[in-house]
Design an enzyme around this catalytic site. Structure first.
Site, PDB file in Angstrom:
ATOM      1  N   TYR A   1       0.825  -1.295   0.019  1.00 38.87           N
ATOM      2  CA  TYR A   1       0.046  -0.083  -0.002  1.00 38.87           C
ATOM      3  C   TYR A   1       0.845   1.177   0.033  1.00 38.87           C
ATOM      4  CZ  TYR A   1      -3.864  -3.059   1.095  1.00 38.87           C
ATOM      5  OH  TYR A   1      -5.039  -4.155   1.097  1.00 38.87           O
TER       6      TYR A   1
ATOM      7  N   LYS B   1       3.342 -15.517   1.326  1.00 39.93           N
ATOM      8  CA  LYS B   1       3.176 -16.520   0.185  1.00 39.93           C
ATOM      9  C   LYS B   1       4.756 -16.614  -0.448  1.00 39.93           C
ATOM     10  CE  LYS B   1      -0.018 -16.927  -2.772  1.00 39.93           C
ATOM     11  NZ  LYS B   1      -0.501 -18.299  -2.815  1.00 39.93           N
TER      12      LYS B   1
ATOM     13  N   ASP C   1      -2.970 -18.051   1.284  1.00 38.52           N
ATOM     14  CA  ASP C   1      -4.256 -18.646   0.638  1.00 38.52           C
ATOM     15  C   ASP C   1      -4.831 -19.712   1.515  1.00 38.52           C
ATOM     16  OD1 ASP C   1      -1.951 -19.967  -0.030  1.00 38.52           O
ATOM     17  OD2 ASP C   1      -2.569 -20.287  -2.133  1.00 38.52           O
TER      18      ASP C   1
ATOM     19  N   ASP D   1      -4.860  -7.079   5.704  1.00 36.35           N
ATOM     20  CA  ASP D   1      -6.197  -6.606   5.489  1.00 36.35           C
ATOM     21  C   ASP D   1      -7.127  -7.575   5.028  1.00 36.35           C
ATOM     22  OD1 ASP D   1      -7.919  -4.529   4.787  1.00 36.35           O
ATOM     23  OD2 ASP D   1      -6.866  -3.942   3.030  1.00 36.35           O
TER      24      ASP D   1
ATOM     25  N   ASP E   1     -10.319  -8.970   7.923  1.00 40.05           N
ATOM     26  CA  ASP E   1     -11.759  -8.871   7.514  1.00 40.05           C
ATOM     27  C   ASP E   1     -12.485 -10.263   7.772  1.00 40.05           C
ATOM     28  OD1 ASP E   1     -11.626  -6.123   7.506  1.00 40.05           O
ATOM     29  OD2 ASP E   1     -12.613  -6.074   5.465  1.00 40.05           O
TER      30      ASP E   1
END
Ligand code: NAD
Length: 371
Positions: free
Chosen positions: A143, A194, A227, A251, A255
């Protein structure tokens, strides 16, 4: 009587002032019944600051916030500021606070109170008693890192690109927080990246592994691809204690974990900075995960629990008031067990109450718990 602890209260916009008003009643209860003294300073932030000063965070408010031991933040924003310039928007005030105080560690607990196990979209037996802490790196990664942008290619096509970049020290400091937090909990950390396809992930895994060897020997460390972590969170979330991950994966995964609990109105959060080497204190900001909920503001129906539980986190992480923090959690849990519900968590066998009435019951339960 213990020494004064300085709390800066920034209640913000929309439902922010309503939920903060209720949380101050809990603070008052601790001052009155537990001889805890707080120095409270209040100021404007977000839309309310913009209306008075033309900017969402003044330099004076910022420097007072930096001076405080902890910040209790409500929420900012609302549709009436949609046309305001980006840097003067309410949310910019919060982003500036996070940036100036270098609040790089975002803690999002996903806790399911037994009485609310039916509110989750997952089966009650999967989520009942859930207590996972997601630790998200908040100031680095994709970001923020350069290069990023949208560029035109010679053939007229465009390319949009971002960079996921982490340095050793950025990974080490968030890893350290993860081990510190796990020490206070069940002593398990799952580091998520990852590394199968991303170089930043390879470095992340390497640095966390070395840090664990050097500083985290009391903690059980495991690694997981992001994942798989998303899948495991909905398959068997109780396997986790602390999950530490980068800004992007944090992020998404936080959630995902939040929805295991069923309601936005129940979710607190904390954002922490580095420990000051001399004082041992960290900058810290505590806020509910939800926003300013303009659709229900001013109606007396907002759920104040996320804000009240943010105060519980403030007690624990800024003031080491573990017993007091636990007392708040128990009073909230008992209130739910007794069936009291605001509209957002209401189910047909509950007792529907408004914002101040549910707080009144939390306070009654605090009284009963110490009797
Ligand atoms: P929101 O979280 O404010 O609301 C989403 C939905 O959940 C709404 O229907 C709302 O009524 C409900 N809700 C939220 N909190 C609740 C509570 N405590 N009790 C009962 N119901 C609750 O998100 P949004 O609608 O996307 O955003 C509204 C404004 O808030 C926007 O301006 C946004 O930028 C801002 N926002 C601020 C923060 C922050 O201050 N940290 C975070 C998110 C959004």
């Amino acid at each position: 009587m213990t020494s004064n602890k300085k709390i800066m209260i920034l209640s913000g916009d929309g439902v922010g002032p309503e939920v903060v008003h209720e949380t101050k009643k809990i603070l008052d209860w601790f001052a009155k019944h537990q001889s805890l003294n707080f120095d409270i300073q209040e100021d404007l932030v977000g839309g309310s600051a913009y209306e008075k000063h033309g900017i969402p965070l003044t330099d004076k408010t910022l420097s007072d916030a930096i001076e405080a031991d902890a910040i209790l933040f409500g929420s900012v924003g609302g549709p009436k500021y949609d046309d305001v310039d980006f840097e003067k928007r309410p949310e910019s005030g919060l982003l500036k606070l996070r940036k100036e105080m270098d609040l790089f560690a975002n803690l999002r607990p996903a806790t399911v109170f037994p009485a609310l196990a039916n509110s989750s979209t997952l089966k009650p037996e999967i989520v009942s008693g859930l207590d996972v802490l997601i630790l998200r790196e908040l100031t680095g990664g994709i970001y923020f890192a350069e290069p990023r942008g949208i560029e035109e290619l010679p053939d007229g096509e465009k390319k949009g690109f971002d960079t996921n970049l982490y340095t050793t020290s950025e990974i080490e400091r968030i890893g350290r927080v993860a081990f510190d937090l796990a020490e206070l909990r069940n002593k398990k950390v799952t580091s998520v990246e990852k590394s199968n396809v991303m170089m930043s992930g390879v470095l992340w895994k390497e640095v966390i592994t070395n840090l664990h060897k050097n500083e985290g020997s009391k903690i059980e460390l495991s690694h997981m691809y992001a994942d798989n972590c998303a899948m495991q969170l909905v398959r068997n979330p109780k396997q986790f204690d602390v999950i530490v991950t980068d800004n992007l994966f944090g992020d998404i995964l936080s959630d995902c974990a939040a929805m295991l609990t069923g309601s936005l109105g129940m979710l607190p959060s904390a954002s922490l900075g580095n420990k000051n080497k001399e004082t041992g204190k960290r900058h810290a900001l505590y806020e509910p995960v939800h926003g300013s909920a303009p659709d229900i503001a001013g109606q007396g129906i907002v759920n104040p629990m996320a804000q009240i539980l943010s105060l519980s986190m403030l007690f624990k992480y800024s003031f080491e008031l573990d017993k007091e923090s636990e007392l708040i959690n128990k009073a909230v849990s008992k209130t739910l067990e007794q069936g009291y519900r605001t509209k957002d968590i209401f189910s047909k066998d509950g007792k529907l109450v408004g914002t101040s009435e549910i707080t009144k019951n939390v306070i009654r339960n605090l009284d009963e718990l110490v009797r």
